[in-house]
Write an enzyme that holds these catalytic residues in place. Structure first.
Site, PDB file in Angstrom:
ATOM      1  N   TYR A  84       0.906  -1.279  -0.067  1.00 46.67           N
ATOM      2  CA  TYR A  84      -0.322  -0.176  -0.046  1.00 46.67           C
ATOM      3  C   TYR A  84       0.805   1.319   0.025  1.00 46.67           C
ATOM      4  O   TYR A  84       2.063   1.360   0.848  1.00 46.67           O
ATOM      5  CB  TYR A  84      -1.125   0.152   1.207  1.00 46.67           C
ATOM      6  CG  TYR A  84      -2.156   0.703   1.259  1.00 46.67           C
ATOM      7  CD1 TYR A  84      -3.116   0.509   0.167  1.00 46.67           C
ATOM      8  CD2 TYR A  84      -2.300   1.949   1.870  1.00 46.67           C
ATOM      9  CE1 TYR A  84      -4.175   1.505   0.244  1.00 46.67           C
ATOM     10  CE2 TYR A  84      -3.328   2.626   1.889  1.00 46.67           C
ATOM     11  CZ  TYR A  84      -4.313   2.533   0.916  1.00 46.67           C
ATOM     12  OH  TYR A  84      -5.404   3.344   0.873  1.00 46.67           O
ATOM     13  N   ASN A 195     -21.685  -4.780  -4.120  1.00 50.97           N
ATOM     14  CA  ASN A 195     -22.013  -5.421  -2.860  1.00 50.97           C
ATOM     15  C   ASN A 195     -20.802  -5.073  -1.870  1.00 50.97           C
ATOM     16  O   ASN A 195     -21.031  -5.469  -0.608  1.00 50.97           O
ATOM     17  CB  ASN A 195     -22.283  -6.914  -2.974  1.00 50.97           C
ATOM     18  CG  ASN A 195     -20.942  -7.701  -3.204  1.00 50.97           C
ATOM     19  OD1 ASN A 195     -20.460  -7.159  -4.186  1.00 50.97           O
ATOM     20  ND2 ASN A 195     -20.942  -9.236  -3.005  1.00 50.97           N
ATOM     21  N   SER A 196     -19.877  -4.668  -2.286  1.00 51.58           N
ATOM     22  CA  SER A 196     -18.546  -4.253  -1.316  1.00 51.58           C
ATOM     23  C   SER A 196     -19.379  -3.032  -0.221  1.00 51.58           C
ATOM     24  O   SER A 196     -20.329  -2.549  -0.585  1.00 51.58           O
ATOM     25  CB  SER A 196     -17.582  -3.426  -2.201  1.00 51.58           C
ATOM     26  OG  SER A 196     -17.969  -2.309  -2.854  1.00 51.58           O
TER      27      SER A 196
HETATM   28  N1  LIG Z   1      -9.536   4.686  -3.073  1.00 47.67           N
HETATM   29  C1  LIG Z   1     -10.107   4.782  -1.973  1.00 47.67           C
HETATM   30  O1  LIG Z   1     -10.121   5.708  -1.370  1.00 47.67           O
HETATM   31  C2  LIG Z   1     -10.530   3.491  -1.370  1.00 47.67           C
HETATM   32  C3  LIG Z   1     -11.492   3.667  -0.285  1.00 47.67           C
HETATM   33  C4  LIG Z   1     -12.181   2.619   0.331  1.00 47.67           C
HETATM   34  C5  LIG Z   1     -11.943   1.145  -0.321  1.00 47.67           C
HETATM   35  N2  LIG Z   1     -11.290   1.115  -1.397  1.00 47.67           N
HETATM   36  C6  LIG Z   1     -10.902  -0.139  -1.940  1.00 47.67           C
HETATM   37  O2  LIG Z   1     -11.936  -0.740  -2.427  1.00 47.67           O
HETATM   38  C7  LIG Z   1     -12.024  -2.014  -2.516  1.00 47.67           C
HETATM   39  C8  LIG Z   1     -13.233  -2.556  -1.741  1.00 47.67           C
HETATM   40  O3  LIG Z   1     -13.220  -1.913  -0.281  1.00 47.67           O
HETATM   41  P1  LIG Z   1     -14.418  -2.561   0.618  1.00 47.67           P
HETATM   42  O4  LIG Z   1     -13.974  -2.241   1.967  1.00 47.67           O
HETATM   43  O5  LIG Z   1     -15.634  -1.896  -0.009  1.00 47.67           O
HETATM   44  O6  LIG Z   1     -14.508  -4.013   0.589  1.00 47.67           O
HETATM   45  P2  LIG Z   1     -15.318  -5.350   0.938  1.00 47.67           P
HETATM   46  O7  LIG Z   1     -16.545  -4.709   1.551  1.00 47.67           O
HETATM   47  O8  LIG Z   1     -14.476  -6.179   1.716  1.00 47.67           O
HETATM   48  O9  LIG Z   1     -15.795  -5.806  -0.535  1.00 47.67           O
HETATM   49  C9  LIG Z   1     -14.993  -6.458  -1.552  1.00 47.67           C
HETATM   50  C10 LIG Z   1     -15.747  -6.402  -2.763  1.00 47.67           C
HETATM   51  O10 LIG Z   1     -14.688  -6.914  -3.603  1.00 47.67           O
HETATM   52  C11 LIG Z   1     -15.207  -7.851  -4.585  1.00 47.67           C
HETATM   53  N3  LIG Z   1     -14.134  -8.809  -5.065  1.00 47.67           N
HETATM   54  C12 LIG Z   1     -13.336  -9.730  -4.314  1.00 47.67           C
HETATM   55  N4  LIG Z   1     -12.400 -10.164  -5.067  1.00 47.67           N
HETATM   56  C13 LIG Z   1     -12.544 -10.038  -6.113  1.00 47.67           C
HETATM   57  C14 LIG Z   1     -12.196 -10.409  -7.381  1.00 47.67           C
HETATM   58  N5  LIG Z   1     -11.198 -11.311  -7.541  1.00 47.67           N
HETATM   59  N6  LIG Z   1     -12.768  -9.933  -8.478  1.00 47.67           N
HETATM   60  C15 LIG Z   1     -13.934  -9.218  -8.290  1.00 47.67           C
HETATM   61  N7  LIG Z   1     -14.323  -8.552  -7.398  1.00 47.67           N
HETATM   62  C16 LIG Z   1     -13.903  -9.081  -6.080  1.00 47.67           C
HETATM   63  C17 LIG Z   1     -16.213  -8.518  -3.524  1.00 47.67           C
HETATM   64  O11 LIG Z   1     -17.315  -9.152  -4.412  1.00 47.67           O
HETATM   65  P3  LIG Z   1     -17.812 -10.773  -4.311  1.00 47.67           P
HETATM   66  O12 LIG Z   1     -18.839 -10.862  -3.085  1.00 47.67           O
HETATM   67  O13 LIG Z   1     -18.214 -10.988  -5.605  1.00 47.67           O
HETATM   68  O14 LIG Z   1     -16.584 -11.488  -3.521  1.00 47.67           O
HETATM   69  C18 LIG Z   1     -16.803  -7.311  -2.872  1.00 47.67           C
HETATM   70  O15 LIG Z   1     -17.756  -6.798  -3.631  1.00 47.67           O
HETATM   71  C19 LIG Z   1     -10.778  -2.469  -1.943  1.00 47.67           C
HETATM   72  O16 LIG Z   1      -9.831  -2.596  -2.895  1.00 47.67           O
HETATM   73  C20 LIG Z   1     -10.320  -1.066  -0.860  1.00 47.67           C
HETATM   74  O17 LIG Z   1      -8.993  -1.060  -0.833  1.00 47.67           O
HETATM   75  C21 LIG Z   1     -10.565   2.159  -1.974  1.00 47.67           C
END
Ligand SMILES: NC(=O)c1ccc[n+]([C@@H]2O[C@H](COP(=O)([O-])OP(=O)(O)OC[C@H]3O[C@@H](n4cnc5c(N)ncnc54)[C@H](OP(=O)(O)O)[C@@H]3O)[C@@H](O)[C@H]2O)c1
Length: 383
Positions: A84, A195-196
């Site tokens: 990260y 759904n995330s």
């Molecule tokens: N840029 C920013 O400021 C920021 C802020 C917050 C979060 N994020 C990023 O956003 C992402 C999601 O975070 P979150 O906390 O919302 O996550 P989360 O609630 O843990 O959800 C993860 C999501 O990713 C999907 N996923 C997992 N593995 C996958 C794959 N190989 N291919 C496609 N989809 C996949 C899951 O879908 P399934 O149900 O299908 O497994 C689920 O929808 C992370 O990468 C996080 O680092 C970025």
């Protein structure tokens, strides 16, 4: 009345204080903090250790805080792995043999005591969240300064989990919907990984702002249940990655109305498809890369549709937007209080004085292996 000798009374008083406030002695002002630490980057199960250290009474502008709840976000895991961009500070200040850092970026604390120069409006018992990344929230007690905290003025109607998870996922969704495409009520946005945590927040904020959302999720056996759940949050349409590739299906959904914003959490083929779905002058905002795959944008999307590609990172945004961040947190907490904004699905792990490393590692490992459908959250017990 027969009095016990002074030394015995004093010993019994000390014993009482130590048993009723095992970890925070208000009389002596010392807190006993337990934290996860790492001294080198690597796989969490290999590098994380459980450590204890003492926190002295606060002085000057120092605030002693007790953690109530700390989520386990994908970025926290990436940070421990060393992949990260934001690195924590490794320090000897925790009393570890090697320089080490406490993981965890997001969390809810209760103010325990304040030094003499702390703003008098900050008082014991109040709640606060971290104002920025890298605080190290996977611990039970810590010392902070006012600049590390955003105070929650009124905790009525807000659960610890809701407060602890407000600053990353809902905030990211809020900014992306607000800052990129100038969306007006009635207009469409599309997103993958709907759904995330971020996706569910975007659905709900979109609903509150009168936006229409097309929510793409990965195909799965119980897809109808998930579709129903996301529709109940306020999603306009919920479709699978396979359905999203079908141009006729997409045209039927939008009735030809252009999609102005796409939120990309996945990368790879899924992101390329978002570029195809966008209408003229559309904006593609990438905030995650869950598939770990790069993606290509078709030249036709850039030339003929004038698609704009952006990235968004809440950590960087937060550093430059103190006032706007406080306002945004107030907005989101207001929706939560009014019952307009639902929790993400989550799973808590109790963290007390006796909790072992193996127990604390369980939600961390779940966060690495597979998305369990529930966010892991440490709940620190006030024992
Ligand atoms: N840029 C920013 O400021 C920021 C802020 C917050 C979060 N994020 C990023 O956003 C992402 C999601 O975070 P979150 O906390 O919302 O996550 P989360 O609630 O843990 O959800 C993860 C999501 O990713 C999907 N996923 C997992 N593995 C996958 C794959 N190989 N291919 C496609 N989809 C996949 C899951 O879908 P399934 O149900 O299908 O497994 C689920 O929808 C992370 O990468 C996080 O680092 C970025």
């Amino acid at each position: 009345m027969q009095m016990r000798p002074l030394v015995l009374r004093r010993a019994s008083l000390i014993k009482r204080i130590l048993t009723t406030h095992r970890h925070y002695s208000t009389r002596f002002g010392y807190a006993h903090s337990r934290c996860l630490v790492f001294s080198r980057f690597g796989q969490p199960e290999k590098v994380l250790k459980l450590h204890s250290y003492s926190i002295p009474p606060p002085y000057d502008d120092i605030i002693n805080v007790r953690f109530i709840a700390s989520p386990i976000n994908p970025a926290d895991i990436n940070q421990i792995e060393g992949v990260y961009p934001e690195k924590p500070e490794f320090t000897l200040g925790l009393g570890t043999g090697d320089k080490s850092a406490v993981p965890g970026n997001e969390g809810l604390v209760e103010i325990v005591s304040c030094g003499s120069k702390v703003n008098p409006s900050i008082r014991p018992g109040q709640w606060a969240i971290m104002s920025g990344p890298n605080f190290g929230t996977w611990r039970t007690y810590a010392q902070a300064k006012e600049s590390n905290l955003i105070m929650i003025p009124d905790k009525e109607g807000i659960s610890p989990v809701q407060a602890a998870t407000v600053s990353v996922n809902p905030s990211t969704a809020y900014r992306m919907l607000k800052d990129f495409a100038g969306l007006e009520p009635g207009e469409y946005f599309v997103q993958n990984a709907a759904n995330s945590g971020v996706g569910r927040s975007a659905i709900q904020i979109g609903r509150l702002w009168g936006l229409k959302s097309i929510n793409i999720v990965r195909d799965r056996p119980d897809i109808d249940k998930l579709k129903e759940e996301l529709i109940s949050l306020g999603g306009t349409e919920v479709i699978t990655e396979t359905e999203a590739k079908d141009k006729r299906h997409m045209a039927k959904i939008t009735g030809g109305q252009p999609v102005k914003l796409a939120l990309n959490c996945v990368g790879g083929e899924s992101a390329t498809n978002l570029a195809r779905i966008l209408g003229y002058n559309g904006h593609l905002v990438t905030y995650g890369a869950m598939s770990k795959l790069p993606f290509s944008v078709p030249a036709s999307a850039l030339i003929f549709k004038n698609i704009h590609c952006h990235g968004f990172w809440i950590s960087a945004w937060s550093k430059e937007n103190d006032a706007a961040k406080s306002q945004m947190i107030r907005d989101i907490l207001g929706w939560i209080r009014d019952g307009e904004f639902k929790d993400i699905p989550y799973e808590t792990t109790k963290w007390s004085e006796d909790t072992r490393l193996e127990t604390l590692m369980e939600p961390v490992k779940r966060g690495i292996s597979e998305y369990s459908g529930r966010k892991g959250i440490f709940m620190m017990e006030d024992d």
